[in-house]
Design a protein around this motif. Structure first.
Motif, PDB file in Angstrom:
ATOM      1  N   CYS A   1      29.165  40.592  39.103  1.00 50.18           N
ATOM      2  CA  CYS A   1      30.142  41.487  39.261  1.00 50.18           C
ATOM      3  C   CYS A   1      31.702  41.274  39.110  1.00 50.18           C
ATOM      4  O   CYS A   1      31.898  40.666  38.827  1.00 50.18           O
ATOM      5  CB  CYS A   1      30.403  41.225  41.304  1.00 50.18           C
ATOM      6  SG  CYS A   1      31.652  42.715  41.276  1.00 50.18           S
ATOM      7  N   HIS A   2      31.837  42.502  37.922  1.00 50.60           N
ATOM      8  CA  HIS A   2      32.492  42.581  37.479  1.00 50.60           C
ATOM      9  C   HIS A   2      33.372  43.807  36.858  1.00 50.60           C
ATOM     10  O   HIS A   2      32.262  45.212  37.398  1.00 50.60           O
ATOM     11  CB  HIS A   2      32.883  41.754  35.593  1.00 50.60           C
ATOM     12  CG  HIS A   2      31.647  42.556  34.604  1.00 50.60           C
ATOM     13  ND1 HIS A   2      30.524  42.860  34.952  1.00 50.60           N
ATOM     14  CD2 HIS A   2      31.363  43.457  34.314  1.00 50.60           C
ATOM     15  CE1 HIS A   2      29.568  43.200  34.377  1.00 50.60           C
ATOM     16  NE2 HIS A   2      30.077  43.653  33.895  1.00 50.60           N
ATOM     17  N   ASP A   3      34.669  43.694  36.607  1.00 51.69           N
ATOM     18  CA  ASP A   3      34.648  45.592  36.702  1.00 51.69           C
ATOM     19  C   ASP A   3      36.388  45.281  35.062  1.00 51.69           C
ATOM     20  O   ASP A   3      36.818  43.970  35.402  1.00 51.69           O
ATOM     21  CB  ASP A   3      35.264  46.377  37.932  1.00 51.69           C
ATOM     22  CG  ASP A   3      37.148  45.583  37.956  1.00 51.69           C
ATOM     23  OD1 ASP A   3      37.144  45.071  37.439  1.00 51.69           O
ATOM     24  OD2 ASP A   3      37.309  46.142  38.853  1.00 51.69           O
ATOM     25  N   TRP A   4      37.065  46.235  34.936  1.00 47.99           N
ATOM     26  CA  TRP A   4      37.907  46.143  34.149  1.00 47.99           C
ATOM     27  C   TRP A   4      39.476  47.343  34.374  1.00 47.99           C
ATOM     28  O   TRP A   4      39.216  47.679  35.267  1.00 47.99           O
ATOM     29  CB  TRP A   4      37.650  46.926  32.653  1.00 47.99           C
ATOM     30  CG  TRP A   4      36.375  46.908  32.512  1.00 47.99           C
ATOM     31  CD1 TRP A   4      36.652  45.664  30.889  1.00 47.99           C
ATOM     32  CD2 TRP A   4      35.232  45.947  32.004  1.00 47.99           C
ATOM     33  NE1 TRP A   4      35.704  45.092  30.385  1.00 47.99           N
ATOM     34  CE2 TRP A   4      34.688  45.539  30.577  1.00 47.99           C
ATOM     35  CE3 TRP A   4      34.598  46.804  32.997  1.00 47.99           C
ATOM     36  CZ2 TRP A   4      33.590  45.254  30.885  1.00 47.99           C
ATOM     37  CZ3 TRP A   4      33.166  46.589  32.321  1.00 47.99           C
ATOM     38  CH2 TRP A   4      32.744  45.647  31.454  1.00 47.99           C
ATOM     39  N   ARG A   5      40.461  46.629  34.328  1.00 44.96           N
ATOM     40  CA  ARG A   5      41.336  47.062  34.618  1.00 44.96           C
ATOM     41  C   ARG A   5      42.680  46.772  33.726  1.00 44.96           C
ATOM     42  O   ARG A   5      42.489  46.466  32.212  1.00 44.96           O
ATOM     43  CB  ARG A   5      42.662  46.225  35.338  1.00 44.96           C
ATOM     44  CG  ARG A   5      43.935  46.154  35.376  1.00 44.96           C
ATOM     45  CD  ARG A   5      44.150  47.671  36.228  1.00 44.96           C
ATOM     46  NE  ARG A   5      44.378  47.448  37.371  1.00 44.96           N
ATOM     47  CZ  ARG A   5      44.834  47.513  38.445  1.00 44.96           C
ATOM     48  NH1 ARG A   5      46.587  47.123  38.664  1.00 44.96           N
ATOM     49  NH2 ARG A   5      44.524  47.451  39.816  1.00 44.96           N
ATOM     50  N   VAL A   6      42.571  48.735  33.172  1.00 39.87           N
ATOM     51  CA  VAL A   6      43.355  48.929  31.605  1.00 39.87           C
ATOM     52  C   VAL A   6      44.935  49.982  32.650  1.00 39.87           C
ATOM     53  O   VAL A   6      44.440  50.089  32.762  1.00 39.87           O
ATOM     54  CB  VAL A   6      42.419  50.178  31.132  1.00 39.87           C
ATOM     55  CG1 VAL A   6      43.599  51.046  29.917  1.00 39.87           C
ATOM     56  CG2 VAL A   6      41.010  49.634  30.926  1.00 39.87           C
TER      57      VAL A   6
ATOM     58  N   ALA B   1      47.228  47.779  27.624  1.00 40.91           N
ATOM     59  CA  ALA B   1      46.664  46.212  27.593  1.00 40.91           C
ATOM     60  C   ALA B   1      45.216  46.310  28.343  1.00 40.91           C
ATOM     61  O   ALA B   1      44.776  48.037  29.458  1.00 40.91           O
ATOM     62  CB  ALA B   1      47.326  45.547  28.316  1.00 40.91           C
ATOM     63  N   ALA B   2      43.965  45.453  28.686  1.00 40.72           N
ATOM     64  CA  ALA B   2      43.247  45.630  29.626  1.00 40.72           C
ATOM     65  C   ALA B   2      43.189  43.668  29.215  1.00 40.72           C
ATOM     66  O   ALA B   2      42.757  43.391  29.081  1.00 40.72           O
ATOM     67  CB  ALA B   2      41.804  46.368  28.934  1.00 40.72           C
ATOM     68  N   MET B   3      42.000  44.260  31.103  1.00 44.78           N
ATOM     69  CA  MET B   3      41.145  42.637  32.113  1.00 44.78           C
ATOM     70  C   MET B   3      40.249  42.959  31.889  1.00 44.78           C
ATOM     71  O   MET B   3      39.822  44.311  32.442  1.00 44.78           O
ATOM     72  CB  MET B   3      42.641  41.137  32.233  1.00 44.78           C
ATOM     73  CG  MET B   3      42.501  42.397  33.534  1.00 44.78           C
ATOM     74  SD  MET B   3      43.495  41.152  34.352  1.00 44.78           S
ATOM     75  CE  MET B   3      43.860  42.393  36.343  1.00 44.78           C
ATOM     76  N   ARG B   4      39.376  41.792  31.932  1.00 43.60           N
ATOM     77  CA  ARG B   4      38.183  42.164  32.715  1.00 43.60           C
ATOM     78  C   ARG B   4      38.301  40.982  33.669  1.00 43.60           C
ATOM     79  O   ARG B   4      38.642  40.214  33.466  1.00 43.60           O
ATOM     80  CB  ARG B   4      37.158  41.812  31.743  1.00 43.60           C
ATOM     81  CG  ARG B   4      35.877  41.567  32.297  1.00 43.60           C
ATOM     82  CD  ARG B   4      34.334  41.069  31.461  1.00 43.60           C
ATOM     83  NE  ARG B   4      32.961  41.152  31.528  1.00 43.60           N
ATOM     84  CZ  ARG B   4      32.923  40.335  32.441  1.00 43.60           C
ATOM     85  NH1 ARG B   4      33.169  39.097  32.490  1.00 43.60           N
ATOM     86  NH2 ARG B   4      31.305  40.694  32.930  1.00 43.60           N
ATOM     87  N   ARG B   5      38.078  41.327  34.653  1.00 47.32           N
ATOM     88  CA  ARG B   5      37.527  40.588  36.294  1.00 47.32           C
ATOM     89  C   ARG B   5      35.955  40.639  36.679  1.00 47.32           C
ATOM     90  O   ARG B   5      35.767  41.731  36.065  1.00 47.32           O
ATOM     91  CB  ARG B   5      38.932  41.957  37.419  1.00 47.32           C
ATOM     92  CG  ARG B   5      40.132  41.753  37.105  1.00 47.32           C
ATOM     93  CD  ARG B   5      41.115  42.772  37.877  1.00 47.32           C
ATOM     94  NE  ARG B   5      40.200  44.008  38.189  1.00 47.32           N
ATOM     95  CZ  ARG B   5      40.584  45.204  39.187  1.00 47.32           C
ATOM     96  NH1 ARG B   5      41.849  44.481  39.421  1.00 47.32           N
ATOM     97  NH2 ARG B   5      39.425  46.228  39.203  1.00 47.32           N
TER      98      ARG B   5
ATOM     99  N   GLY C   1      47.842  51.777  36.578  1.00 50.40           N
ATOM    100  CA  GLY C   1      46.463  50.588  36.941  1.00 50.40           C
ATOM    101  C   GLY C   1      45.229  51.408  36.626  1.00 50.40           C
ATOM    102  O   GLY C   1      45.594  51.631  37.731  1.00 50.40           O
ATOM    103  N   VAL C   2      44.565  51.362  35.972  1.00 54.08           N
ATOM    104  CA  VAL C   2      43.116  52.333  36.530  1.00 54.08           C
ATOM    105  C   VAL C   2      41.843  51.029  36.036  1.00 54.08           C
ATOM    106  O   VAL C   2      41.788  50.457  35.013  1.00 54.08           O
ATOM    107  CB  VAL C   2      42.678  52.984  34.400  1.00 54.08           C
ATOM    108  CG1 VAL C   2      41.430  53.836  35.209  1.00 54.08           C
ATOM    109  CG2 VAL C   2      44.624  54.022  34.634  1.00 54.08           C
ATOM    110  N   ASP C   3      41.177  51.190  37.345  1.00 51.63           N
ATOM    111  CA  ASP C   3      40.119  49.651  37.377  1.00 51.63           C
ATOM    112  C   ASP C   3      39.106  51.245  37.355  1.00 51.63           C
ATOM    113  O   ASP C   3      38.422  52.191  37.535  1.00 51.63           O
ATOM    114  CB  ASP C   3      39.382  50.106  38.882  1.00 51.63           C
ATOM    115  CG  ASP C   3      41.025  49.538  39.504  1.00 51.63           C
ATOM    116  OD1 ASP C   3      41.128  48.560  38.792  1.00 51.63           O
ATOM    117  OD2 ASP C   3      41.213  48.507  40.831  1.00 51.63           O
ATOM    118  N   ILE C   4      37.858  50.419  35.731  1.00 53.84           N
ATOM    119  CA  ILE C   4      37.237  51.121  35.640  1.00 53.84           C
ATOM    120  C   ILE C   4      35.380  50.277  35.683  1.00 53.84           C
ATOM    121  O   ILE C   4      35.891  48.442  35.475  1.00 53.84           O
ATOM    122  CB  ILE C   4      37.441  50.929  34.347  1.00 53.84           C
ATOM    123  CG1 ILE C   4      37.788  52.905  34.102  1.00 53.84           C
ATOM    124  CG2 ILE C   4      35.485  52.100  33.371  1.00 53.84           C
ATOM    125  CD1 ILE C   4      38.378  52.635  32.610  1.00 53.84           C
TER     126      ILE C   4
END
Length: 304
Positions: A189-194, A203-207, A248-251
């Motif tokens: 399970c993973h997503d991105w916060r942009v 900026a963005a990170m992978r969680r 903060g957008v969760d994708i």
């Protein structure tokens, strides 16, 4: 004369300290303010909205870091303070309208869908029978649902539902069920916060989570992520649709690689993101707020 900035928060912590330092470094006079201590005041010479520490005058700008919970009347009052400041000409980042659009997941889903932003189908229903029917429909199609608190954040109270008996009881969700289609991903399970500021993804990170929830607050691990065209355009489009200063957008990307906006947060934390990116996020937020102040008409000092 230095600008007077109010940072609205009840729990300053790491984020409040970073914001305060960023504004102070830009020559601003900064005051941390709780909405619990504010007042609406009308009449001759009254400011309309009274904030502690400003001597009966209005600030030049307001940065909202948090809105406290409470009864319906209390929450409406807190938002009225922010609405009132905007009506009196004070730039508010993010303002009450943006917070209202995003704190309510149902409205967020509606507005994203209306704008043509890819977001998983969702339904907000009252009545346990209707909620159970939606679960059975999803199961018949070979899918699952995610039940989330209509008002909530950081992954708290989120339940993955494959059977009607897994739905939270009415008391737990106050008689309203927000049901969003579960999006399966390839691998863990993973997503991105942009993070978007002033209409631009910065900026963005992978969680990645141990289970199926990847929020950093729920133990998810974060790493720096490349802002590709898909993440950038989807996040910027979502924030534009909701008319926000920053978010903060969760994708998430499904198993076929298609990207979907899961949620949009109008008061996002960024401690995890800051740990994996070089951009000084607090400084970027302060700069945007000050640009808003510079472009705003002078705030009214008092109501007639």
């Amino acid at each position: 004369m230095s600008l007077r900035i109010a940072i609205v928060t009840d729990d300053p912590g790491w984020h409040g300290a970073r914001l305060r330092a960023a504004f102070a470094a830009r020559g601003c006079a900064v005051r941390l303010v709780s909405l619990r201590e504010c007042r609406l005041e009308t009449g001759p010479g009254a400011p309309g909205v009274w904030l502690p520490g400003f001597g009966g005058r209005l600030p030049d700008g307001v940065f909202v870091r948090g809105v406290p919970g409470g009864s319906l009347e209390e929450v409406v009052f807190y938002l009225d303070i922010l609405h009132g400041l905007r009506e009196l000409g004070v730039p508010v980042v993010n303002d009450a309208r943006a917070i209202e659009r995003t704190v309510d997941k149902g409205m967020t889903s509606l507005l994203l869908h209306r704008a043509g932003i890819a977001t998983p189908p969702a339904a907000v229903v009252t009545g346990a029978g209707e909620a159970r029917r939606r679960v059975l429909e999803a199961r018949a199609r070979g899918g699952e649902l995610v039940c989330k608190p209509l008002f909530g954040s950081q992954g708290e109270g989120v339940v993955r539902v494959t059977e009607p008996d897994q739905l939270p009881p009415a008391a737990a969700c106050r008689g309203v069920w927000y049901l969003q289609r579960f999006v399966p991903v390839a691998g863990r399970c993973h997503d991105w916060r942009v993070f978007v500021i002033g209409g631009r993804a910065v900026a963005a990170m992978r969680r990645e989570g141990e289970g199926w929830v990847s929020n950093v607050a729920r133990g998810g691990r974060c790493e720096a992520a490349l802002l590709d065209d898909t993440l950038r355009s989807l996040a910027e489009g979502a924030v534009a649709a909701l008319e926000m200063d920053y978010a903060g957008v969760d994708i998430i990307r499904d198993a076929d690689g298609r990207a979907w906006v899961l949620e949009v947060n109008s008061v996002p934390a960024w401690k995890g993101l800051q740990s994996v990116c070089s951009l000084d996020i607090a400084a970027a937020l302060a700069d945007h707020c000050l640009r808003r102040c510079a472009g705003a008409p002078a705030a009214l000092e008092a109501l007639p």
